[in-house]
Design a protein around this motif. Structure first.
Motif, PDB file in Angstrom:
ATOM      1  N   HIS A 175       8.202  -0.483  10.954  1.00 39.93           N
ATOM      2  CA  HIS A 175       8.193   0.455  12.088  1.00 39.93           C
ATOM      3  C   HIS A 175       8.926   1.739  11.713  1.00 39.93           C
ATOM      4  O   HIS A 175       8.451   2.845  11.983  1.00 39.93           O
ATOM      5  N   SER A 176      10.089   1.582  11.070  1.00 40.42           N
ATOM      6  CA  SER A 176      10.884   2.735  10.640  1.00 40.42           C
ATOM      7  C   SER A 176      10.106   3.591   9.638  1.00 40.42           C
ATOM      8  O   SER A 176      10.086   4.819   9.743  1.00 40.42           O
ATOM      9  N   LYS A 201       7.401   5.595  11.314  1.00 30.82           N
ATOM     10  CA  LYS A 201       7.955   6.792  11.966  1.00 30.82           C
ATOM     11  C   LYS A 201       8.231   7.886  10.933  1.00 30.82           C
ATOM     12  O   LYS A 201       7.957   9.063  11.174  1.00 30.82           O
ATOM     13  N   LYS A 202       8.801   7.490   9.782  1.00 30.08           N
ATOM     14  CA  LYS A 202       9.090   8.468   8.729  1.00 30.08           C
ATOM     15  C   LYS A 202       7.809   9.097   8.196  1.00 30.08           C
ATOM     16  O   LYS A 202       7.753  10.312   7.972  1.00 30.08           O
ATOM     17  N   GLU A 210       4.981   9.421   9.763  1.00 35.08           N
ATOM     18  CA  GLU A 210       4.481  10.298  10.821  1.00 35.08           C
ATOM     19  C   GLU A 210       5.229  11.638  10.808  1.00 35.08           C
ATOM     20  O   GLU A 210       4.624  12.706  10.892  1.00 35.08           O
ATOM     21  N   PHE A 211       6.561  11.574  10.671  1.00 31.96           N
ATOM     22  CA  PHE A 211       7.380  12.788  10.628  1.00 31.96           C
ATOM     23  C   PHE A 211       7.020  13.641   9.408  1.00 31.96           C
ATOM     24  O   PHE A 211       6.870  14.868   9.508  1.00 31.96           O
TER      25      PHE A 211
END
Length: 175
Positions: free
Chosen positions: A95-96, A99-100, A102-103
């Motif tokens: 999940h982390s 997110k990274k 995506e960023f």
């Protein structure tokens, strides 16, 4: 004579239930014995009758087999718990990382000049500063490569000049 399929439900007649229990118990004990002999398996079987009478079979020591079972269950319980914790950690990491990613994708698009509409003036200023720093580093690297190439070519020029001088001297000596 053909046997019909036995329906799996409680036998209501107490006498029939007791006879069935006795026959099936004996069959189960016989199968446990056969399994231990034929397959050299460690078998332990414990049966309590409806009246609470104990029937048991063990191919070795019953206590030893039960202790082995308990130890195995304990080990599996620990392993299962560790596996569950590992799976949870992996899910959190995934999940982390999602997110990274995506960023980073969003940042890449902004650096390419796409998706700038929702950006504030401050965000655009930070992006511009980042691009200027990146451009500065790119130019510095490019200059370094040019300098190294020039130095290499100067070395080759010097070697070719020396070779040319030697060839001229040879030509003058051969006249």
């Amino acid at each position: 004579m053909v046997r019909g399929k036995t329906q799996m439900k409680r036998i209501e007649n107490a006498t029939s239930r007791q006879v069935t229990f006795s026959k099936r118990r004996n069959g189960l004990l016989k199968k446990a014995f056969e399994l231990s002999v034929l397959c050299d398996a460690e078998v332990a079987l414990i049966i309590f009758s409806p009246r609470g009478k104990l029937y048991e079979f063990s191919s070795s020591c019953m206590n030893k087999t039960i202790e082995r079972y308990r130890k195995r269950e304990k080990d599996l319980g620990i392993s299962s718990k560790e596996i569950d914790e590992d799976i949870q950690n992996i899910k959190e990491d995934a999940h982390s990382m999602g997110k990274k990613i995506e960023f980073l994708e969003d940042s890449k698009q902004k650096l390419l000049g796409n998706g700038l509409e929702p950006c504030s003036i401050n965000e655009l200023q930070l992006l511009e500063n980042q691009l200027e720093r990146s451009l500065s580093r790119i130019r510095a690297r490019k200059s370094q490569l040019f300098y190294e190439q020039i130095e290499k070519l100067k070395g080759e020029e010097r070697l070719l000049g020396e070779e040319n001088t030697k060839l001229r001297e040879k030509v003058l000596l051969n006249r």
